[in-house]
Motif scaffolding. Structure first.
Motif, PDB file in Angstrom:
ATOM      1  N   GLN A   1       0.814  -1.215   0.000  1.00 39.94           N
ATOM      2  CA  GLN A   1       0.000   0.000   0.000  1.00 39.94           C
ATOM      3  C   GLN A   1       0.850   1.269   0.000  1.00 39.94           C
ATOM      4  OE1 GLN A   1      -2.704   0.261   3.299  1.00 39.94           O
ATOM      5  NE2 GLN A   1      -3.960   1.843   2.364  1.00 39.94           N
ATOM      6  N   SER A   2       2.009   1.235   0.642  1.00 41.49           N
ATOM      7  CA  SER A   2       2.856   2.422   0.727  1.00 41.49           C
ATOM      8  C   SER A   2       3.427   2.835  -0.623  1.00 41.49           C
ATOM      9  CB  SER A   2       4.001   2.173   1.715  1.00 41.49           C
ATOM     10  OG  SER A   2       4.815   1.088   1.272  1.00 41.49           O
ATOM     11  N   ASN A   3       3.371   1.937  -1.620  1.00 42.25           N
ATOM     12  CA  ASN A   3       3.969   2.229  -2.933  1.00 42.25           C
ATOM     13  C   ASN A   3       2.945   2.570  -4.011  1.00 42.25           C
ATOM     14  OD1 ASN A   3       6.653   1.841  -2.158  1.00 42.25           O
ATOM     15  ND2 ASN A   3       6.546  -0.376  -2.499  1.00 42.25           N
ATOM     16  N   ILE A   4       1.655   2.559  -3.674  1.00 45.07           N
ATOM     17  CA  ILE A   4       0.644   2.658  -4.722  1.00 45.07           C
ATOM     18  C   ILE A   4       0.657   4.019  -5.420  1.00 45.07           C
ATOM     19  CG2 ILE A   4      -1.229   3.358  -3.152  1.00 45.07           C
ATOM     20  CD1 ILE A   4      -1.494   1.026  -6.219  1.00 45.07           C
ATOM     21  N   GLN A   5       0.836   5.117  -4.666  1.00 44.81           N
ATOM     22  CA  GLN A   5       0.860   6.434  -5.298  1.00 44.81           C
ATOM     23  C   GLN A   5       2.083   6.596  -6.191  1.00 44.81           C
ATOM     24  OE1 GLN A   5       0.463   9.297  -2.097  1.00 44.81           O
ATOM     25  NE2 GLN A   5      -1.773   9.225  -2.205  1.00 44.81           N
ATOM     26  N   ALA A   6       3.214   6.112  -5.711  1.00 47.34           N
ATOM     27  CA  ALA A   6       4.430   6.190  -6.521  1.00 47.34           C
ATOM     28  C   ALA A   6       4.294   5.341  -7.783  1.00 47.34           C
ATOM     29  CB  ALA A   6       5.633   5.734  -5.697  1.00 47.34           C
ATOM     30  N   LEU A   7       3.638   4.167  -7.668  1.00 45.50           N
ATOM     31  CA  LEU A   7       3.438   3.306  -8.835  1.00 45.50           C
ATOM     32  C   LEU A   7       2.569   4.004  -9.877  1.00 45.50           C
ATOM     33  CD1 LEU A   7       3.674   0.605 -10.325  1.00 45.50           C
ATOM     34  CD2 LEU A   7       1.692  -0.204  -9.018  1.00 45.50           C
ATOM     35  N   GLU A   8       1.491   4.633  -9.425  1.00 47.48           N
ATOM     36  CA  GLU A   8       0.608   5.333 -10.362  1.00 47.48           C
ATOM     37  C   GLU A   8       1.372   6.433 -11.100  1.00 47.48           C
ATOM     38  OE1 GLU A   8      -3.718   7.656 -10.513  1.00 47.48           O
ATOM     39  OE2 GLU A   8      -2.902   6.958  -8.590  1.00 47.48           O
ATOM     40  N   LYS A   9       2.192   7.194 -10.366  1.00 45.52           N
ATOM     41  CA  LYS A   9       2.950   8.284 -10.989  1.00 45.52           C
ATOM     42  C   LYS A   9       3.963   7.742 -11.993  1.00 45.52           C
ATOM     43  CE  LYS A   9       5.910  12.262 -10.043  1.00 45.52           C
ATOM     44  NZ  LYS A   9       6.830  11.881 -11.163  1.00 45.52           N
ATOM     45  N   GLU A  10       4.691   6.696 -11.606  1.00 42.86           N
ATOM     46  CA  GLU A  10       5.713   6.168 -12.505  1.00 42.86           C
ATOM     47  C   GLU A  10       5.101   5.495 -13.735  1.00 42.86           C
ATOM     48  OE1 GLU A  10       9.107   4.133 -11.156  1.00 42.86           O
ATOM     49  OE2 GLU A  10       9.403   5.399  -9.387  1.00 42.86           O
ATOM     50  N   LEU A  11       3.980   4.819 -13.556  1.00 43.44           N
ATOM     51  CA  LEU A  11       3.293   4.246 -14.717  1.00 43.44           C
ATOM     52  C   LEU A  11       2.851   5.346 -15.673  1.00 43.44           C
ATOM     53  CD1 LEU A  11       1.060   1.431 -13.149  1.00 43.44           C
ATOM     54  CD2 LEU A  11       2.899   1.112 -14.811  1.00 43.44           C
ATOM     55  N   ASN A  12       2.292   6.419 -15.105  1.00 46.42           N
ATOM     56  CA  ASN A  12       1.842   7.532 -15.941  1.00 46.42           C
ATOM     57  C   ASN A  12       3.025   8.151 -16.674  1.00 46.42           C
ATOM     58  OD1 ASN A  12      -0.546   9.130 -16.670  1.00 46.42           O
ATOM     59  ND2 ASN A  12       0.569  10.831 -15.747  1.00 46.42           N
ATOM     60  N   ASP A  13       4.142   8.354 -15.979  1.00 50.41           N
ATOM     61  CA  ASP A  13       5.337   8.926 -16.611  1.00 50.41           C
ATOM     62  C   ASP A  13       5.862   8.003 -17.712  1.00 50.41           C
ATOM     63  OD1 ASP A  13       5.180  11.069 -14.893  1.00 50.41           O
ATOM     64  OD2 ASP A  13       6.709  10.327 -13.512  1.00 50.41           O
ATOM     65  N   TYR A  14       5.857   6.697 -17.443  1.00 50.75           N
ATOM     66  CA  TYR A  14       6.331   5.733 -18.445  1.00 50.75           C
ATOM     67  C   TYR A  14       5.452   5.799 -19.705  1.00 50.75           C
ATOM     68  CZ  TYR A  14       7.360   1.279 -20.723  1.00 50.75           C
ATOM     69  OH  TYR A  14       7.690   0.316 -21.655  1.00 50.75           O
ATOM     70  N   LEU A  15       4.138   5.832 -19.503  1.00 50.96           N
ATOM     71  CA  LEU A  15       3.222   5.853 -20.643  1.00 50.96           C
ATOM     72  C   LEU A  15       3.332   7.154 -21.429  1.00 50.96           C
ATOM     73  CD1 LEU A  15       0.125   4.197 -18.936  1.00 50.96           C
ATOM     74  CD2 LEU A  15       1.653   3.148 -20.606  1.00 50.96           C
ATOM     75  N   LYS A  16       3.632   8.245 -20.753  1.00 54.07           N
ATOM     76  CA  LYS A  16       3.828   9.520 -21.455  1.00 54.07           C
ATOM     77  C   LYS A  16       5.134   9.519 -22.244  1.00 54.07           C
ATOM     78  CE  LYS A  16       1.082  12.858 -18.856  1.00 54.07           C
ATOM     79  NZ  LYS A  16       1.097  14.133 -18.101  1.00 54.07           N
ATOM     80  N   SER A  17       6.139   8.864 -21.696  1.00 49.50           N
ATOM     81  CA  SER A  17       7.446   8.856 -22.353  1.00 49.50           C
ATOM     82  C   SER A  17       7.511   7.880 -23.524  1.00 49.50           C
ATOM     83  CB  SER A  17       8.535   8.482 -21.336  1.00 49.50           C
ATOM     84  OG  SER A  17       8.599   9.422 -20.293  1.00 49.50           O
ATOM     85  N   ASN A  18       6.743   6.818 -23.466  1.00 47.16           N
ATOM     86  CA  ASN A  18       6.883   5.745 -24.446  1.00 47.16           C
ATOM     87  C   ASN A  18       5.745   5.643 -25.452  1.00 47.16           C
ATOM     88  OD1 ASN A  18       9.357   3.869 -23.565  1.00 47.16           O
ATOM     89  ND2 ASN A  18       8.381   4.677 -21.718  1.00 47.16           N
ATOM     90  N   TYR A  19       4.704   6.439 -25.262  1.00 47.89           N
ATOM     91  CA  TYR A  19       3.572   6.389 -26.185  1.00 47.89           C
ATOM     92  C   TYR A  19       3.109   7.803 -26.515  1.00 47.89           C
ATOM     93  CZ  TYR A  19       3.257   1.449 -24.904  1.00 47.89           C
ATOM     94  OH  TYR A  19       3.532   0.120 -24.691  1.00 47.89           O
TER      95      TYR A  19
END
Length: 767
Positions: free
Chosen positions: A416-434
């Motif tokens: 649970q402590s990583n969920i916000q960071a995961l959402e941000k990094e997934l969003n950043d990855y999708l913006k960078s790669n698509y």
């Protein structure tokens, strides 16, 4: 705005091949184009594709491990070993278990069969193995639809003194189990690697029993469709033969799930049988589905069929509730990035994958839904075509405790402590790669309908069955400007759309009726079928969506005015309006991002006063439900705008009446007049009286799906917006009643025009 993408673009050489194949096969050119576009580009390939079946089955002994497996199973029979079959809790695993258990019985082995429940997790587990060995002491252990990633668990089985055969179809791990492994993805002489788990079990059954195993093709077909593997190659042959068996004589084990006297197609398997098998596993009783598929007694089969049907109804109820809960969470949180991440305390892990898939399709971006178990989040990820969620999760693996899956779906466990960071990094990855285009809703089409639709061609489309993943039902573009509409029945949300020589059905299309009626050039996305009505065959078209060019919106001024009048006849909603200047509104347009902001223009003249900064202009209703930043011209009262975080009126509307905006904080530019078109309406008594006289004299002939449609149908000499103004005033005063598509004049009513709220409002606008 939704995109239209051609499934295939042809070179000059391919066009020549299409011409030659059209002459050689006798098929329509449109049919050959579809086939060539899907790689079926020779006469022999077309013959094999159209006449799919057992004659194209591959030898099971081309598959690595098959010969050794048959030798070991033969030894088990000769030495009277106890044998266990271990499957999975989904439709593929259940069907695979049923095929192999029945095939082993035919071979002379009475095996015990076990499937885990979803709560125990996918694949082999030591706990489940202990349960099996404690009760049955198997000497041969055979997996179906699982096991290829369970090298450690296979060693545990061997330590108990049993031999192991793994049959699976999932992606290969770095380390394979040290046993006989049958998996089409292992590099060998077998040329097809897309079989599902039940397909692999069927091939083992064929290796054991030859053509006698073909009687289990119905189970293999159900699993192949249910597991969403491509319906190409040998899968197509398996499903075609399985459907033939089912249509000739459906097995009593699933017959209760099928509609009587209706041809069974791949869609029937996907929507009638597979969900009920899967529902048992999702409700924690996968063994009920397995029992159903192994039973022979008719009474017991009926009882289990009723149980699985009840499970499916309960599953639908749970999924609907979870979906509404997720939607409410999204309204509060917003869906303003390239990934949706939600977590529920009381959600069921068995259903989050279904709802994640629904949200991914609706919002056109990956969706991850988690269930919180004491700070440990267990969830499912689903993605859209062209966006690889597995690779995205892999890039964020330092934040994830466990994940596995493929490009379109994955299971994910996160602290649970990583969920916000995961959402941000997934969003950043999708913006960078698509690019943003990857998240734009699209339709893949197979051509454009320019001539009359022929019955011969539509019948040929049936030759391309079975349809499914890798061989979807062909869709086509139908360009329309003006078309005739009618509801299928009074009050129905479904429309009949008449265009050329074909009548189309548009399920849930009523919300797009205004768009279809207006003179804006549009493209309907449609497919076709031959249907029978009272013994007569006819061509039927089915509209799946409507796409239009927002650059042409200037041509719909009259329709926009009609919609504006219609909206004014509703009550004003309560909202908080924050006044902004035109400069501030322009700055908001300039700074708009991807998602979450809706700009509204009440009339076309408003658009001329702004630089729209490349934003798409939608008319009446948002063309997609993905909450992309758009300008919406003249929103309909009944469109859902609740998901937008920020709503900006680019002009000063006469009255805000959209219920979905109630309670929102709205930015309103009062420097720009949003009532210019309405100011041209005449409130003169004689103008209104001319409309009333006409309907009094011609009431029976004045008909349509709504008062708006009647106003735009050319019955009156006055402009449509003027006619609708009159009709709405008369309706408010009780002088007319609209029901069943017709207007009734109530002659006994005595009243004054000033008793109409709409009349008084227009009078105030005109000074």
């Amino acid at each position: 705005m939704k995109k239209i993408i051609a499934e295939a673009e042809f070179t000059a050489e391919q066009l020549n091949i299409i011409t030659e194949l059209t002459a050689a096969t006798g098929l329509c050119e449109q049919t050959v184009r579809i086939l060539v576009g899907r790689g079926v580009d020779t006469a022999d390939k077309i013959e094999g594709f159209i006449h799919a079946g057992r004659q194209r089955f591959l030898s099971p002994f081309l598959m690595s491990g098959m010969k050794r497996a048959v030798e070991l199973i033969t030894r088990a029979r000769e030495e009277d070993w106890s044998v266990a079959v271990y499957g999975d809790y989904d439709a593929d695993g259940i069907c695979a278990s049923a095929i192999l258990t029945r095939a082993l019985a035919d071979f002379g082995i009475d095996a015990v069969t076990f499937v885990p429940e979803r709560k125990n997790g996918y694949g082999l587990s030591v706990e489940a193995l202990d349960e099996i060995f404690e009760e049955y002491f198997p000497q041969l252990f055979i997996t179906v639809d699982c096991g290829i990633s369970n090298a450690q668990e296979v060693e545990y089985i061997k330590e108990q003194g049993a031999e192991v055969i793994v049959t699976d179809h999932h992606e290969l791990p770095e380390i394979l189990p040290d046993c006989i492994c049958i998996n089409p993805k292992i590099k060998d002489e077998y040329p097809y690697d897309n079989l599902c788990g039940a397909g692999v079990a069927f091939k083992l059954a064929c290796a054991l029993n030859g053509k006698d195993a073909y009687k289990y093709l119905d189970f293999a077909a159900i699993a192949t469709v249910a597991d969403s593997v491509p319906l190409t190659g040998e899968n197509r042959d398996i499903v075609a033969e399985g459907l033939s068996l089912i249509n000739a004589r459906p097995r009593k084990n699933y017959a209760e799930f099928l509609k009587k006297d209706e041809k069974v197609t791949s869609q029937s398997l996907a929507f009638s049988i597979a969900p009920k098998i899967n529902a048992a596993g999702r409700m924690g009783d996968a063994r009920a589905a397995l029992a159903l598929f192994l039973l022979e007694d008719g009474k017991e089969i009926y009882d289990y069929s009723v149980k699985l049907t009840a499970y499916n109804i309960e599953r639908q109820k749970y999924c609907d509730g979870l979906y509404l809960s997720a939607k409410e969470m999204l309204r509060s949180k917003g869906a303003h990035g390239r990934v949706i991440v939600l977590c529920g305390e009381d959600w069921n892990t068995g259903f989050v994958g279904i709802v994640a898939a629904r949200l991914a399709e609706e919002y056109c971006r990956p969706a991850l839904l988690f269930v919180n178990h004491g700070g440990k989040l267990k969830g499912s990820a689903r993605s859209i075509d062209g966006v690889n969620i597995f690779e995205a999760l892999k890039a964020c693996s330092h934040l994830i405790e466990e994940f596995g899956g493929h490009a379109q779906a994955a299971g994910v466990n996160v602290d649970q402590s990583n969920i916000q960071a995961l959402e941000k990094e997934l969003n950043d990855y999708l913006k960078s790669n698509y690019t943003a285009e990857s998240f734009t809703p699209s339709h893949c089409v197979n051509g454009q309908i320019v001539d009359a639709v022929s019955a011969k061609w539509v019948k040929e489309l049936d030759l391309l069955e079975p349809f499914g993943v890798g061989n979807r039902r062909p869709q086509f573009v139908v360009s329309v400007k003006d078309c005739k509409l009618r509801p299928l029945k009074e009050g129905s949300p479904h429309l009949a759309v008449k265009c050329g020589n074909t009548e189309y059905v548009y399920f849930s299309g009523a919300k797009f009726a205004k768009l279809l009626r207006c003179p804006l050039p549009k493209q309907m996305i449609a497919d076709f079928a031959i249907t029978s009505f009272r013994g007569r065959q006819q061509i039927s078209g089915y509209v799946r969506d409507v796409v239009y060019d927002p650059c042409d919106c200037a041509s719909v001024g009259g329709s926009v005015s009609v919609n504006g009048i219609s909206a004014l006849s509703y009550d004003k909603i309560d909202c908080v309006e924050e006044e902004i200047s035109k400069e501030q509104a322009q700055n908001m347009l300039n700074d708009s991002g991807e998602y979450g902001t809706l700009f509204i223009a009440s009339c076309i003249s408003t658009l001329e006063k702004y630089d729209c900064n490349g934003l798409e202009v939608n008319i009446f209703v948002p063309s997609a439900s993905n909450l992309a930043d758009i300008i919406l011209l003249s929103p309909s009262v009944d469109c859902d705008l609740s998901g937008y975080e920020r709503v900006v009126y680019l002009d000063n509307p006469v009255r805000i009446t959209q219920p979905s905006l109630a309670g929102k904080n709205l930015y309103v530019c009062k420097e720009v007049d949003g009532a210019q078109a309405l100011c041209a309406l005449s409130a003169e008594r004689e103008q209104l009286l001319s409309v009333f006289k006409f309907i009094s004299a011609n009431g029976a002939a004045v008909c349509g799906g709504s008062l708006e449609e009647i106003a735009e149908s050319g019955f009156f000499e006055t402009a449509p917006e003027q006619a609708l103004f009159a009709l709405k005033v008369f309706e408010q005063l009780g002088l007319i009643t609209f029901k069943g598509g017709r207007i009734t004049v109530n002659r006994a009513i005595k009243t004054q025009l000033t008793n109409s709220d709409l009349y008084n409002l227009i009078c105030s606008l005109n000074g």
